[in-house]
Write a protein that holds these residues in place. Structure first.
Motif, PDB file in Angstrom:
ATOM      1  N   LYS A   1       4.614  -9.150  11.020  1.00 43.45           N
ATOM      2  CA  LYS A   1       3.464  -9.027  11.933  1.00 43.45           C
ATOM      3  C   LYS A   1       2.318  -8.248  11.271  1.00 43.45           C
ATOM      4  N   MET A   2       2.663  -7.190  10.524  1.00 43.37           N
ATOM      5  CA  MET A   2       1.616  -6.414   9.853  1.00 43.37           C
ATOM      6  C   MET A   2       0.870  -7.274   8.833  1.00 43.37           C
ATOM      7  N   LYS A   3       1.626  -8.090   8.094  1.00 44.04           N
ATOM      8  CA  LYS A   3       0.989  -8.974   7.096  1.00 44.04           C
ATOM      9  C   LYS A   3       0.012  -9.930   7.792  1.00 44.04           C
ATOM     10  N   GLU A   4       0.468 -10.464   8.913  1.00 47.46           N
ATOM     11  CA  GLU A   4      -0.348 -11.405   9.689  1.00 47.46           C
ATOM     12  C   GLU A   4      -1.636 -10.723  10.186  1.00 47.46           C
ATOM     13  N   LEU A   5      -1.489  -9.516  10.733  1.00 46.44           N
ATOM     14  CA  LEU A   5      -2.647  -8.798  11.281  1.00 46.44           C
ATOM     15  C   LEU A   5      -3.635  -8.418  10.172  1.00 46.44           C
ATOM     16  N   ILE A   6      -3.098  -8.025   9.029  1.00 46.91           N
ATOM     17  CA  ILE A   6      -3.970  -7.657   7.900  1.00 46.91           C
ATOM     18  C   ILE A   6      -4.738  -8.902   7.423  1.00 46.91           C
ATOM     19  N   ALA A   7      -4.021 -10.040   7.348  1.00 47.17           N
ATOM     20  CA  ALA A   7      -4.679 -11.291   6.924  1.00 47.17           C
ATOM     21  C   ALA A   7      -5.762 -11.703   7.919  1.00 47.17           C
ATOM     22  N   GLU A   8      -5.555 -11.374   9.206  1.00 43.42           N
ATOM     23  CA  GLU A   8      -6.567 -11.697  10.233  1.00 43.42           C
ATOM     24  C   GLU A   8      -7.779 -10.771  10.144  1.00 43.42           C
ATOM     25  N   GLY A   9      -7.644  -9.693   9.378  1.00 45.48           N
ATOM     26  CA  GLY A   9      -8.793  -8.817   9.152  1.00 45.48           C
ATOM     27  C   GLY A   9      -8.875  -7.592  10.048  1.00 45.48           C
ATOM     28  N   VAL A  10      -7.786  -7.196  10.706  1.00 45.29           N
ATOM     29  CA  VAL A  10      -7.879  -6.052  11.637  1.00 45.29           C
ATOM     30  C   VAL A  10      -8.305  -4.748  10.970  1.00 45.29           C
ATOM     31  N   ILE A  11      -8.029  -4.616   9.676  1.00 41.58           N
ATOM     32  CA  ILE A  11      -8.469  -3.393   8.992  1.00 41.58           C
ATOM     33  C   ILE A  11      -9.541  -3.701   7.927  1.00 41.58           C
ATOM     34  N   GLY A  12     -10.109  -4.896   8.019  1.00 45.04           N
ATOM     35  CA  GLY A  12     -11.070  -5.301   6.985  1.00 45.04           C
ATOM     36  C   GLY A  12     -10.308  -5.624   5.718  1.00 45.04           C
ATOM     37  N   LYS A  13     -10.801  -5.137   4.591  1.00 47.50           N
ATOM     38  CA  LYS A  13     -10.099  -5.357   3.321  1.00 47.50           C
ATOM     39  C   LYS A  13      -9.208  -4.133   3.074  1.00 47.50           C
ATOM     40  N   PRO A  14      -7.910  -4.342   2.802  1.00 48.84           N
ATOM     41  CA  PRO A  14      -7.047  -3.174   2.565  1.00 48.84           C
ATOM     42  C   PRO A  14      -7.503  -2.389   1.333  1.00 48.84           C
ATOM     43  N   ILE A  15      -7.435  -1.048   1.447  1.00 51.93           N
ATOM     44  CA  ILE A  15      -7.829  -0.238   0.290  1.00 51.93           C
ATOM     45  C   ILE A  15      -6.727   0.726  -0.173  1.00 51.93           C
ATOM     46  N   ALA A  16      -5.848   1.101   0.759  1.00 53.79           N
ATOM     47  CA  ALA A  16      -4.794   2.052   0.381  1.00 53.79           C
ATOM     48  C   ALA A  16      -3.572   1.875   1.285  1.00 53.79           C
ATOM     49  N   MET A  17      -2.398   2.260   0.757  1.00 52.39           N
ATOM     50  CA  MET A  17      -1.157   2.138   1.542  1.00 52.39           C
ATOM     51  C   MET A  17      -0.288   3.362   1.308  1.00 52.39           C
ATOM     52  N   HIS A  18       0.474   3.697   2.322  1.00 53.09           N
ATOM     53  CA  HIS A  18       1.511   4.719   2.136  1.00 53.09           C
ATOM     54  C   HIS A  18       2.786   4.213   2.798  1.00 53.09           C
ATOM     55  N   TYR A  19       3.881   4.249   2.045  1.00 55.37           N
ATOM     56  CA  TYR A  19       5.167   3.793   2.592  1.00 55.37           C
ATOM     57  C   TYR A  19       6.196   4.894   2.420  1.00 55.37           C
ATOM     58  N   ARG A  20       6.782   5.324   3.533  1.00 58.47           N
ATOM     59  CA  ARG A  20       7.850   6.314   3.421  1.00 58.47           C
ATOM     60  C   ARG A  20       9.096   5.767   4.093  1.00 58.47           C
ATOM     61  N   GLU A  21      10.224   5.945   3.438  1.00 52.62           N
ATOM     62  CA  GLU A  21      11.494   5.394   3.936  1.00 52.62           C
ATOM     63  C   GLU A  21      12.574   6.446   3.798  1.00 52.62           C
ATOM     64  N   PHE A  22      13.081   6.868   4.935  1.00 56.82           N
ATOM     65  CA  PHE A  22      14.099   7.909   4.919  1.00 56.82           C
ATOM     66  C   PHE A  22      15.450   7.375   5.372  1.00 56.82           C
ATOM     67  N   LEU A  23      16.458   7.765   4.660  1.00 57.86           N
ATOM     68  CA  LEU A  23      17.832   7.481   5.053  1.00 57.86           C
ATOM     69  C   LEU A  23      18.426   8.839   5.413  1.00 57.86           C
ATOM     70  N   PRO A  24      18.982   9.003   6.641  1.00 58.38           N
ATOM     71  CA  PRO A  24      19.565  10.306   6.954  1.00 58.38           C
ATOM     72  C   PRO A  24      20.639  10.668   5.919  1.00 58.38           C
ATOM     73  N   ALA A  25      20.678  11.944   5.530  1.00 59.07           N
ATOM     74  CA  ALA A  25      21.649  12.379   4.512  1.00 59.07           C
ATOM     75  C   ALA A  25      23.070  11.998   4.932  1.00 59.07           C
ATOM     76  N   ALA A  26      23.376  12.120   6.227  1.00 60.55           N
ATOM     77  CA  ALA A  26      24.728  11.801   6.702  1.00 60.55           C
ATOM     78  C   ALA A  26      25.046  10.320   6.505  1.00 60.55           C
ATOM     79  N   ASP A  27      24.051   9.464   6.723  1.00 57.42           N
ATOM     80  CA  ASP A  27      24.278   8.015   6.567  1.00 57.42           C
ATOM     81  C   ASP A  27      24.490   7.647   5.098  1.00 57.42           C
TER      82      ASP A  27
END
Ligand SMILES: NC(=O)c1ccc[n+]([C@@H]2O[C@H](COP(=O)([O-])OP(=O)(O)OC[C@H]3O[C@@H](n4cnc5c(N)ncnc54)[C@H](O)[C@@H]3O)[C@@H](O)[C@H]2O)c1
Length: 334
Positions: free
Chosen positions: A134-160
């Motif tokens: 869905k994010m790819k689709e929305l970005i292609a539709e222009g909701v944020i204009g032209k993308p300029i920067a991204m931040h991706y954070r992914e956490f796995l709980p230590a217990a998992d």
């Protein structure tokens, strides 16, 4: 009427047993033929649950004439051997990621598949995860204009992490697995950003910290941070972490655009678009079961491609690109 694609799942642990086996049971055009695992206590109850055959030996399973394609979901150190065997018997392969610890091995698999006339797809399932689709689709539709920067954070709980890949297990053997679990788990996010942008990496660099977590059996609660740039001029940062509890383990993907709007993927359930004048649009993208992380949709794409006798849209070259960027993490361990 076209024949259903007969599927064999080898390795019915975390991902093979919980995600792929139930998916193929439900996908139209596929028939779950058999499960294979060397641990009988794991494979027998699952085979009974799905009402299919089971094998303890891959060499025997691969001789089953009902099998058209194999999901290789054993630990990474064994992907290459099993995928090669499957290819040599003329079976199509859906291979878990990372495909193999060494890039050269991935290239050999492609050569062997081409020679045997079979298709091989790496399981980069984030490309089918509803929040990112869905994010790819929305970005292609222009909701944020032209993308300029991204931040991706992914956490796995230590217990998992400690439960899934305990210290001392295959996932921590750099030589055999290709890197630590941060390396393994980075490949899906690295690929996802490239796919969302439709642009190639120009460069990437990583800094890591590996504190030992005695309370979790001695695993490293890694914090692995990266910076990258794409050919379309977009800059990106990554934070892969396994040093938090379950409550703090929220994955977030943020993309910033040149119209000053921002889009966030919050976990896998929600999208928020931050518009002008404090305007905020929230979207619920929640799904259930094996669809949450895109496994079922990816497995469906694999089956549909085989039924159409064509290469799935995701290729081993995509796996190679993601692993080459991830390899810069492992290179820094030395
Ligand atoms: N796509 C995803 O979302 C995702 C998530 C986690 C892991 N993975 C990948 O999936 C692979 C497996 O990871 P996991 O966490 O499910 O591992 P796991 O340890 O939970 O399960 C692996 C299973 O394979 C079996 N096995 C090992 N060698 C075998 C052999 N030669 N023949 C038959 N069975 C054998 C083991 O007994 C075990 O049941 C890894 O490559 C990992 O990187 C993918």
């Amino acid at each position: 009427m076209t024949k259903n694609i007969g599927m064999l799942v080898v390795g019915v642990g975390f991902v093979g047993g919980q995600a792929h086996a139930p998916s193929f049971k439900k996908i139209e055009g596929s028939k779950l033929v058999a499960l294979c695992d060397m641990v009988e206590e794991r494979v027998k109850p699952l085979a009974e649950k799905h009402d299919v055959k089971y094998y303890l030996s891959f060499d025997k399973a691969i001789e089953d004439p009902e099998v058209d394609a194999v999901v290789v979901s054993v630990p990474t150190p064994y992907h290459y051997d099993l995928a090669m065997k499957a290819i040599s018997k003329g079976k199509h392969v859906l291979c878990e990621m990372p495909v193999a610890p060494k890039i050269e091995q991935i290239k050999e698999l492609q050569k062997a598949a081409d020679k045997a006339g079979v298709f091989i797809m790496p399981n980069l399932n984030f490309r089918f995860c509803p929040v990112y689709v869905k994010m790819k689709e929305l970005i292609a539709e222009g909701v944020i204009g032209k993308p300029i920067a991204m931040h991706y954070r992914e956490f796995l709980p230590a217990a998992d992490l400690a439960a899934q890949w305990p210290a001392g297990g295959w996932a921590w053997n750099v030589e055999k697995a290709g890197g630590y679990p941060d390396w393994t788990l980075s490949v899906w996010g690295i690929d996802m950003l490239r796919w969302i942008m439709g642009s190639e990496y120009v460069d990437a660099d990583w800094m890591m910290s590996y504190p030992t977590f005695k309370d979790f059996g001695g695993i490293y609660g890694y914090n692995t941070m990266g910076i990258a740039k794409f050919e379309n001029d977009v800059v990106a940062s990554f934070h892969f972490g396994a040093s938090v509890n379950k409550a703090g383990a929220e994955t977030r993907f943020e993309v910033y655009g040149d119209n000053t709007n921002v889009i966030h993927g919050v976990g896998v359930d929600q999208i928020i678009i931050y518009g002008p004048d404090e305007e905020k649009t929230e979207m619920d993208v929640k799904v259930k079961g094996t669809r949450v992380w895109g496994h079922r949709q990816g497995d469906t794409h694999f089956i549909e491609s085989l039924l159409a006798n064509k290469q799935p849209s995701i290729t081993l070259q995509d796996a190679i690109v993601a692993q080459e960027i991830a390899n810069k993490i492992t290179a820094k361990l030395k």
